[in-house]
Enzyme design. Sequence first.
Site, PDB file in Angstrom:
ATOM      1  N   LYS A  46       0.880  -1.169   0.000  1.00  0.00           N
ATOM      2  CA  LYS A  46       0.000   0.000   0.000  1.00  0.00           C
ATOM      3  C   LYS A  46       0.925   1.228   0.000  1.00  0.00           C
ATOM      4  O   LYS A  46       1.977   1.222   0.638  1.00  0.00           O
ATOM      5  CB  LYS A  46      -0.876  -0.069   1.267  1.00  0.00           C
ATOM      6  CG  LYS A  46      -1.775   1.110   1.501  1.00  0.00           C
ATOM      7  CD  LYS A  46      -3.015   1.075   0.662  1.00  0.00           C
ATOM      8  CE  LYS A  46      -3.751   2.418   0.783  1.00  0.00           C
ATOM      9  NZ  LYS A  46      -4.698   2.660  -0.316  1.00  0.00           N
ATOM     10  N   CYS A 154      -2.770   8.089  -8.006  1.00  0.00           N
ATOM     11  CA  CYS A 154      -3.954   8.032  -7.145  1.00  0.00           C
ATOM     12  C   CYS A 154      -4.952   9.093  -7.624  1.00  0.00           C
ATOM     13  O   CYS A 154      -4.605  10.268  -7.714  1.00  0.00           O
ATOM     14  CB  CYS A 154      -3.572   8.274  -5.680  1.00  0.00           C
ATOM     15  SG  CYS A 154      -5.026   8.309  -4.617  1.00  0.00           S
ATOM     16  N   LYS A 191       4.022   4.148 -11.761  1.00  0.00           N
ATOM     17  CA  LYS A 191       2.609   3.760 -11.961  1.00  0.00           C
ATOM     18  C   LYS A 191       1.844   4.998 -12.400  1.00  0.00           C
ATOM     19  O   LYS A 191       1.642   5.935 -11.622  1.00  0.00           O
ATOM     20  CB  LYS A 191       2.035   3.175 -10.669  1.00  0.00           C
ATOM     21  CG  LYS A 191       0.618   2.635 -10.826  1.00  0.00           C
ATOM     22  CD  LYS A 191       0.179   1.878  -9.583  1.00  0.00           C
ATOM     23  CE  LYS A 191      -1.247   1.374  -9.659  1.00  0.00           C
ATOM     24  NZ  LYS A 191      -1.671   0.691  -8.428  1.00  0.00           N
ATOM     25  N   ASN A 218      -3.806   2.354 -12.718  1.00  0.00           N
ATOM     26  CA  ASN A 218      -4.467   2.629 -11.453  1.00  0.00           C
ATOM     27  C   ASN A 218      -5.952   2.725 -11.781  1.00  0.00           C
ATOM     28  O   ASN A 218      -6.364   2.555 -12.929  1.00  0.00           O
ATOM     29  CB  ASN A 218      -3.939   3.924 -10.838  1.00  0.00           C
ATOM     30  CG  ASN A 218      -4.156   3.967  -9.330  1.00  0.00           C
ATOM     31  OD1 ASN A 218      -5.224   3.607  -8.845  1.00  0.00           O
ATOM     32  ND2 ASN A 218      -3.149   4.405  -8.592  1.00  0.00           N
ATOM     33  N   THR A 219      -6.775   2.982 -10.784  1.00  0.00           N
ATOM     34  CA  THR A 219      -8.213   3.070 -11.026  1.00  0.00           C
ATOM     35  C   THR A 219      -8.541   4.273 -11.908  1.00  0.00           C
ATOM     36  O   THR A 219      -7.787   5.238 -11.968  1.00  0.00           O
ATOM     37  CB  THR A 219      -8.944   3.193  -9.685  1.00  0.00           C
ATOM     38  OG1 THR A 219      -8.304   4.195  -8.914  1.00  0.00           O
ATOM     39  CG2 THR A 219      -8.918   1.880  -8.931  1.00  0.00           C
TER      40      THR A 219
HETATM   41  C1  LIG Z   1      -9.435   0.340  -2.064  1.00  0.00           C
HETATM   42  C2  LIG Z   1      -8.325   0.556  -3.024  1.00  0.00           C
HETATM   43  C3  LIG Z   1      -7.162   1.202  -2.593  1.00  0.00           C
HETATM   44  C4  LIG Z   1      -6.099   1.420  -3.474  1.00  0.00           C
HETATM   45  N1  LIG Z   1      -4.978   2.032  -3.019  1.00  0.00           N
HETATM   46  C5  LIG Z   1      -3.921   2.216  -3.866  1.00  0.00           C
HETATM   47  C6  LIG Z   1      -2.704   2.775  -3.382  1.00  0.00           C
HETATM   48  O1  LIG Z   1      -2.538   3.091  -2.193  1.00  0.00           O
HETATM   49  N2  LIG Z   1      -1.711   2.938  -4.279  1.00  0.00           N
HETATM   50  C7  LIG Z   1      -1.809   2.583  -5.592  1.00  0.00           C
HETATM   51  O2  LIG Z   1      -0.861   2.733  -6.364  1.00  0.00           O
HETATM   52  N3  LIG Z   1      -2.967   2.034  -6.063  1.00  0.00           N
HETATM   53  C8  LIG Z   1      -4.000   1.842  -5.227  1.00  0.00           C
HETATM   54  N4  LIG Z   1      -5.143   1.239  -5.689  1.00  0.00           N
HETATM   55  C9  LIG Z   1      -5.249   0.840  -7.114  1.00  0.00           C
HETATM   56  C10 LIG Z   1      -4.925  -0.647  -7.319  1.00  0.00           C
HETATM   57  O3  LIG Z   1      -3.606  -0.952  -6.959  1.00  0.00           O
HETATM   58  C11 LIG Z   1      -5.149  -1.057  -8.791  1.00  0.00           C
HETATM   59  O4  LIG Z   1      -4.270  -0.291  -9.602  1.00  0.00           O
HETATM   60  C12 LIG Z   1      -6.582  -0.844  -9.270  1.00  0.00           C
HETATM   61  O5  LIG Z   1      -7.514  -1.212  -8.269  1.00  0.00           O
HETATM   62  C13 LIG Z   1      -6.901  -1.621 -10.541  1.00  0.00           C
HETATM   63  O6  LIG Z   1      -6.761  -3.006 -10.334  1.00  0.00           O
HETATM   64  P1  LIG Z   1      -8.039  -3.998 -10.142  1.00  0.00           P
HETATM   65  O7  LIG Z   1      -8.924  -3.812 -11.327  1.00  0.00           O
HETATM   66  O8  LIG Z   1      -7.439  -5.360 -10.011  1.00  0.00           O
HETATM   67  O9  LIG Z   1      -8.712  -3.542  -8.884  1.00  0.00           O
HETATM   68  C14 LIG Z   1      -6.223   1.015  -4.822  1.00  0.00           C
HETATM   69  C15 LIG Z   1      -7.383   0.354  -5.250  1.00  0.00           C
HETATM   70  C16 LIG Z   1      -8.428   0.120  -4.372  1.00  0.00           C
HETATM   71  C17 LIG Z   1      -9.667  -0.597  -4.854  1.00  0.00           C
END
Ligand SMILES: Cc1cc2nc3c(=O)[nH]c(=O)nc-3n(C[C@H](O)[C@H](O)[C@H](O)COP(=O)(O)O)c2cc1C
Length: 373
Positions: A46, A154, A191, A218-219
């Site tokens: 994280k 983020c 990233k 990332n999201t």
């Molecule tokens: C609750 C949550 C917290 C996240 N926190 C971080 C973070 O602290 N740092 C980061 O680089 N990405 C963070 N992400 C993004 C994820 O690492 C990932 O890039 C994103 O969810 C897409 O992948 P997925 O489709 O498998 O969820 C977070 C995602 C979620 C859902």
Amino acid sequence: MAADLSTTFTGLTFRNPFLLSSAPPTESESNILRAFEAGWGGVVTKTIGLHPVVNVTGPKTKFLRADADSARLSMKKRPGSALHSSWNWELISDKTLEWWVPRLGRIKKAFPDRILVASIMAGSGNDTELRHWQTLATACQAEGCDALELNLSCPHMDRPDMGSNVGRDKELVSIVTKVVKDVARIPVWAKLTPSTTDIVVEARGAFLGGADAVVSSNTFTSLPLIDPETLDFEVHVDGFVSTGGLGGPAILPLSLAKISQLTQAFPNRSFSGIGGISAFDHALNYVLLGCGTVQVCTAAMLDHAIGPNVIKELNQGLAQFLEKHTDRGWKRLDDFIGLRRDRVVSQSKIRRPDEKDYRGGYETEGYAEPVTT
Ligand SMILES: Cc1cc2nc3c(=O)[nH]c(=O)nc-3n(C[C@H](O)[C@H](O)[C@H](O)COP(=O)(O)O)c2cc1C
């Protein structure tokens, strides 16, 4: 003979190419230890920062579900629905660097053969902020972390010099990467945010700054839906919401498009793919488009918090895939990375019933003559 799932990515040897991405599954020492026990080849912590973090009141992540027999999309739990996406507005780790440092060392000692990547984030508005990146980087590498992942993505940071606001600015991407590279003795992954016009521009900035790999996605910046009954957002605090990030199945095709742009623009560079992966078939897309590793978040969150079943299926899926394709001489992941990268082409290169009918939008369009009855 057991299939060889190992791979080398940015000079690091992974026992398998599957990582837990930076998110709740990797927010604690116990989670990360459990993840390694379950078989993940690597984890990205994280994101660790130096500024104090206080999250919103109430849930930080919710899951949007779709019904098979109606148009309903809702976060309300109900039988027979399928996962559409995750939505979150969680900030980076609320634990301090001092909290993380001894834990990183302990994790690395417990699992020396697994890849531990520290995700870090600081501001970028002035020299002091830029030095914070170096403080984070040196502290994590001193504990034995194998690589650093720069969170330039983020989607819910207010500060204009943090998170995806940095990831949208090619100069800042380059500067931050260079500042970290100046002190890093381990590989540095950038990233990037997918919420930008042309991710290739920011990736170029990252590589100019010395990045060893680019990570995407990332999201995606997004809002929860409004409940038609209450007229409130399905996630809100006192009726208010801010934009957050969409992950899970819905973003798989979106993220693949980003990866395709990236791997075509930089065919000789390293990429780690994320977005919507819950099974090997999904991961395979990223690999065939040119990724050397893939990362998982949403699917792991929904599988005992760290995805023991997900990693089992990913490893089995890769082993079976290799077995199925021995006749092609494929022995390892590296043998098919990027195999379909060049199959993504511009519209004009796609065959049409009659070639002369299409002019790429430049001249009189080749619409079919209206049918006269
Ligand atoms: C609750 C949550 C917290 C996240 N926190 C971080 C973070 O602290 N740092 C980061 O680089 N990405 C963070 N992400 C993004 C994820 O690492 C990932 O890039 C994103 O969810 C897409 O992948 P997925 O489709 O498998 O969820 C977070 C995602 C979620 C859902």
